[in-house]
Design a protein around this motif. Structure first.
Motif, PDB file in Angstrom:
ATOM      1  N   ALA A 189       0.830  -1.212   0.000  1.00 44.41           N
ATOM      2  CA  ALA A 189       0.000   0.000   0.000  1.00 44.41           C
ATOM      3  C   ALA A 189       0.865   1.263   0.000  1.00 44.41           C
ATOM      4  O   ALA A 189       0.493   2.281  -0.582  1.00 44.41           O
ATOM      5  N   ARG A 190       2.028   1.176   0.642  1.00 44.23           N
ATOM      6  CA  ARG A 190       2.912   2.346   0.667  1.00 44.23           C
ATOM      7  C   ARG A 190       3.330   2.738  -0.744  1.00 44.23           C
ATOM      8  O   ARG A 190       3.356   3.909  -1.112  1.00 44.23           O
ATOM      9  N   GLU A 191       3.662   1.740  -1.550  1.00 44.16           N
ATOM     10  CA  GLU A 191       4.115   2.018  -2.915  1.00 44.16           C
ATOM     11  C   GLU A 191       2.952   2.498  -3.786  1.00 44.16           C
ATOM     12  O   GLU A 191       3.125   3.356  -4.648  1.00 44.16           O
ATOM     13  N   VAL A 192       1.781   1.935  -3.539  1.00 44.51           N
ATOM     14  CA  VAL A 192       0.594   2.382  -4.301  1.00 44.51           C
ATOM     15  C   VAL A 192       0.372   3.870  -4.039  1.00 44.51           C
ATOM     16  O   VAL A 192       0.104   4.649  -4.952  1.00 44.51           O
ATOM     17  N   ASP A 193       0.531   4.292  -2.794  1.00 50.55           N
ATOM     18  CA  ASP A 193       0.318   5.705  -2.461  1.00 50.55           C
ATOM     19  C   ASP A 193       1.348   6.612  -3.127  1.00 50.55           C
ATOM     20  O   ASP A 193       1.030   7.721  -3.574  1.00 50.55           O
ATOM     21  N   VAL A 194       2.604   6.131  -3.188  1.00 44.38           N
ATOM     22  CA  VAL A 194       3.638   6.931  -3.876  1.00 44.38           C
ATOM     23  C   VAL A 194       3.212   7.144  -5.327  1.00 44.38           C
ATOM     24  O   VAL A 194       3.323   8.238  -5.882  1.00 44.38           O
ATOM     25  N   LEU A 195       2.665   6.081  -5.922  1.00 49.61           N
ATOM     26  CA  LEU A 195       2.234   6.161  -7.321  1.00 49.61           C
ATOM     27  C   LEU A 195       1.009   7.067  -7.484  1.00 49.61           C
ATOM     28  O   LEU A 195       1.008   8.004  -8.294  1.00 49.61           O
ATOM     29  N   LEU A 196      -0.044   6.802  -6.701  1.00 45.14           N
ATOM     30  CA  LEU A 196      -1.318   7.516  -6.907  1.00 45.14           C
ATOM     31  C   LEU A 196      -1.188   9.018  -6.659  1.00 45.14           C
ATOM     32  O   LEU A 196      -1.890   9.813  -7.280  1.00 45.14           O
ATOM     33  N   ILE A 217       0.432  18.269   5.490  1.00 48.24           N
ATOM     34  CA  ILE A 217      -0.869  17.642   5.748  1.00 48.24           C
ATOM     35  C   ILE A 217      -0.544  16.309   6.412  1.00 48.24           C
ATOM     36  O   ILE A 217      -0.282  15.304   5.748  1.00 48.24           O
ATOM     37  N   LEU A 218      -0.480  16.356   7.743  1.00 51.25           N
ATOM     38  CA  LEU A 218      -0.054  15.178   8.506  1.00 51.25           C
ATOM     39  C   LEU A 218      -1.225  14.213   8.656  1.00 51.25           C
ATOM     40  O   LEU A 218      -2.324  14.603   9.057  1.00 51.25           O
ATOM     41  N   THR A 219      -0.984  12.942   8.317  1.00 52.90           N
ATOM     42  CA  THR A 219      -2.050  11.943   8.427  1.00 52.90           C
ATOM     43  C   THR A 219      -1.571  10.774   9.284  1.00 52.90           C
ATOM     44  O   THR A 219      -0.390  10.683   9.620  1.00 52.90           O
ATOM     45  N   ASP A 220      -2.510   9.857   9.585  1.00 51.31           N
ATOM     46  CA  ASP A 220      -2.071   8.592  10.179  1.00 51.31           C
ATOM     47  C   ASP A 220      -1.413   7.767   9.071  1.00 51.31           C
ATOM     48  O   ASP A 220      -1.286   8.242   7.933  1.00 51.31           O
ATOM     49  N   ASN A 221      -0.997   6.552   9.405  1.00 50.96           N
ATOM     50  CA  ASN A 221      -0.234   5.815   8.384  1.00 50.96           C
ATOM     51  C   ASN A 221      -1.051   4.722   7.699  1.00 50.96           C
ATOM     52  O   ASN A 221      -0.498   3.756   7.190  1.00 50.96           O
ATOM     53  N   VAL A 222      -2.371   4.875   7.686  1.00 50.57           N
ATOM     54  CA  VAL A 222      -3.218   3.882   7.016  1.00 50.57           C
ATOM     55  C   VAL A 222      -3.231   4.200   5.519  1.00 50.57           C
ATOM     56  O   VAL A 222      -4.075   4.961   5.026  1.00 50.57           O
ATOM     57  N   HIS A 223      -2.262   3.619   4.804  1.00 51.67           N
ATOM     58  CA  HIS A 223      -2.134   3.917   3.376  1.00 51.67           C
ATOM     59  C   HIS A 223      -3.412   3.557   2.640  1.00 51.67           C
ATOM     60  O   HIS A 223      -4.041   2.545   2.916  1.00 51.67           O
ATOM     61  N   GLY A 224      -3.804   4.438   1.723  1.00 54.49           N
ATOM     62  CA  GLY A 224      -5.007   4.169   0.917  1.00 54.49           C
ATOM     63  C   GLY A 224      -6.272   4.753   1.519  1.00 54.49           C
ATOM     64  O   GLY A 224      -7.237   4.990   0.812  1.00 54.49           O
ATOM     65  N   LYS A 225      -6.301   4.940   2.821  1.00 55.65           N
ATOM     66  CA  LYS A 225      -7.448   5.635   3.431  1.00 55.65           C
ATOM     67  C   LYS A 225      -7.017   6.364   4.701  1.00 55.65           C
ATOM     68  O   LYS A 225      -7.618   6.227   5.762  1.00 55.65           O
ATOM     69  N   ALA A 226      -5.951   7.139   4.552  1.00 52.69           N
ATOM     70  CA  ALA A 226      -5.391   7.834   5.709  1.00 52.69           C
ATOM     71  C   ALA A 226      -6.327   8.957   6.176  1.00 52.69           C
ATOM     72  O   ALA A 226      -7.087   9.521   5.393  1.00 52.69           O
ATOM     73  N   ARG A 227      -6.254   9.229   7.461  1.00 53.94           N
ATOM     74  CA  ARG A 227      -7.030  10.332   8.039  1.00 53.94           C
ATOM     75  C   ARG A 227      -6.112  11.510   8.329  1.00 53.94           C
ATOM     76  O   ARG A 227      -5.012  11.324   8.855  1.00 53.94           O
ATOM     77  N   ILE A 228      -6.610  12.709   8.055  1.00 48.27           N
ATOM     78  CA  ILE A 228      -5.817  13.915   8.312  1.00 48.27           C
ATOM     79  C   ILE A 228      -5.803  14.210   9.812  1.00 48.27           C
ATOM     80  O   ILE A 228      -6.852  14.208  10.460  1.00 48.27           O
ATOM     81  N   LEU A 229      -4.605  14.453  10.359  1.00 50.85           N
ATOM     82  CA  LEU A 229      -4.483  14.758  11.790  1.00 50.85           C
ATOM     83  C   LEU A 229      -4.271  16.259  12.008  1.00 50.85           C
ATOM     84  O   LEU A 229      -4.817  16.839  12.932  1.00 50.85           O
ATOM     85  N   SER A 230      -3.455  16.865  11.154  1.00 49.56           N
ATOM     86  CA  SER A 230      -3.231  18.305  11.300  1.00 49.56           C
ATOM     87  C   SER A 230      -2.653  18.884  10.011  1.00 49.56           C
ATOM     88  O   SER A 230      -2.157  18.150   9.154  1.00 49.56           O
TER      89      SER A 230
END
Ligand code: ADP
Ligand code: ASP
Ligand code: MG
Length: 410
Positions: free
Chosen positions: A63-70, A102-115
């Protein structure tokens, strides 16, 4: 003079002509003295293209690599739009999610914005620049790129608006507002001048993709003034409202939403005993398969049937788990159907009026449409029906609930 966060979706930036049109529009707003933070999506079709490329190379890509791509899709658009603005003599700066923290949690593919760190953006605004931010992406505490789930640029825009305390967050798209149902399915669908935040939340969660559900959630939490408008024509669009007094005047039903990508699975003849639902659904949850509607029959012969719906993409995987559990529980059979859809009517007016379910079931019966599953909440009723009846069902319900007329006719 206001601070506006304006988001332009994929179709709105889908070509050089469209990007030029957006730049012209931004200059008009700038000319009226507004400060602008612009959030853009990838050009239309680009995210799907990238998803397909990844699947071709490795269907189980990390998922990490997919996010780099998307995330690259949006990076292209911010640069192009910024160039178009410079061409017009307008100072502008493009930023990836990471560049504006745009800091998020680390749930790749459906991360939530924290701050979000708004310092840099505020400096640019003070210097008269238009700030162009990539939607749909953020960065986690390790510095890894994350994405926010499909349609996530809406959420970036709302989060930017909340962080900056913007006067309004404006979502520009290929329709001129939120309609009573998807105008592509029901040409007679009517644009709503306003919709309550609660109803919009249900509409989004039940399949109306005009706003990503997390964007509506975020807007509700921070009371961000949110409006959906057309990027092709002028108009007031639809305001998402938090005004409870006005909400009281809402009609019985505000809209109809649907989800095409549903599948239904059933495990038949399992023991009718405590703990069985947990044994069946536990492994499904552990495999991160989202279960939506669940129906369990009253057992007759000490056994019972359990039926639930999942996203169509997850059907095969859910079946594999179910077959293993069926063997353990000595169930009679496992069945599945991936030609079903979920259809929902939504309205805060339902709270104080009986008979909505009755009208819904009667309308479907008159069209000969069988209801396979039903679920209700305070302000919505959902049914699962055969896929081939979707359009007929949406059109019939739209007319049965009087959604075609002008509000004053109702
Ligand atoms: P964007 O690329 O701008 O984010 P989306 O495709 O995500 O646009 O969302 C806009 C689409 O949402 C419309 O083209 C329309 O087909 C669909 N849609 C579904 N339900 C509704 C609704 N109730 N009102 C308006 N649009 C809807
Ligand atoms: N480009 C992403 C998508 O297609 C995000 C968005 O458009 O909002 O889902
Ligand atoms: Mg969208």
């Amino acid at each position: 003079m206001a601070l506006l966060v304006q988001k332009f979706g994929g179709t709105s930036v889908g070509s050089v002509e469209r990007i030029n049109a957006v730049a012209d529009r931004l200059l008009r707003y700038r000319g009226q003295g507004h400060d602008l933070v612009v959030v853009v999506s990838a050009m239309s079709g680009e995210t799907n293209r990238l998803v397909a490329l990844a699947a071709e190379l490795n269907p189980d890509a990390p998922a990490r690599e997919v996010d780099v791509l998307l995330s690259t899709g949006e990076q292209v658009t911010i640069a192009l739009l910024s160039m178009a603005l410079h061409r017009r003599g307008q100072d502008a700066r493009s930023y990836t999610g990471a560049q504006v923290n745009i800091l998020t949690d680390n749930v790749h593919g459906k991360a939530r914005i924290l701050s979000i760190d708004d310092q840099r953006v505020r400096k640019d605004l003070a210097a008269g620049r238009i700030v162009v931010v990539a939607g749909f992406q953020g960065v986690d505490d390790q510095g890894d790129i994350t994405t926010l789930g499909r349609g996530g640029s809406d959420t970036t825009a709302v989060a930017m608006a909340a962080a900056l305390k913007a006067d309004e967050c404006q979502i520009f798209t290929d329709v001129d507002g939120v309609y009573t149902t998807d105008p592509r399915i029901v040409p007679k669908a009517r644009r709503l001048d306003r919709i309550t935040s609660e109803e919009m939340l249900e509409m989004s969660s039940l399949g109306a993709k005009v706003l990503q559900i997390r964007a509506v959630e975020f807007a509700g939490k921070y009371k961000v003034p949110l409006r959906v408008l057309s990027s092709f024509e002028e108009g007031q669009g639809t305001l998402i409202s938090y005004d409870e007094e006005k909400d009281m005047e809402q009609p019985l039903i505000s809209g109809i939403a649907f989800e095409r990508d549903e599948a239904k699975v059933t495990i038949m003849g399992v023991p009718d005993q405590p703990g069985v639902a947990h044994r069946i659904l536990g492994p499904i949850a552990d495999a991160h398969i989202n279960v939506d509607m669940i129906v369990q029959n009253v057992g007759g012969d000490d056994t019972t049937d359990l039926t639930f719906t999942v996203h169509r993409d997850d059907c095969k995987r859910a079946l594999q788990f179910l077959e293993a559990i069926a063997r353990e529980l000595k169930a009679r059979a496992v069945k599945s159907d991936d030609h079903v859809v979920k259809l929902s009517v939504v309205g805060v007016g339902m709270r104080s009026h009986a008979g909505v379910a009755n009208t819904m079931f009667k309308t479907l019966a008159e069209e000969g449409i069988n209801i396979q599953m039903i679920s209700t909440s305070e302000i919505k009723i959902s049914v699962v029906i055969e896929e081939k009846y979707l359009e007929l069902a949406v059109r019939s319900l739209h007319s049965a609930f009087g959604l075609e007329g002008q509000p004053e006719d109702l």
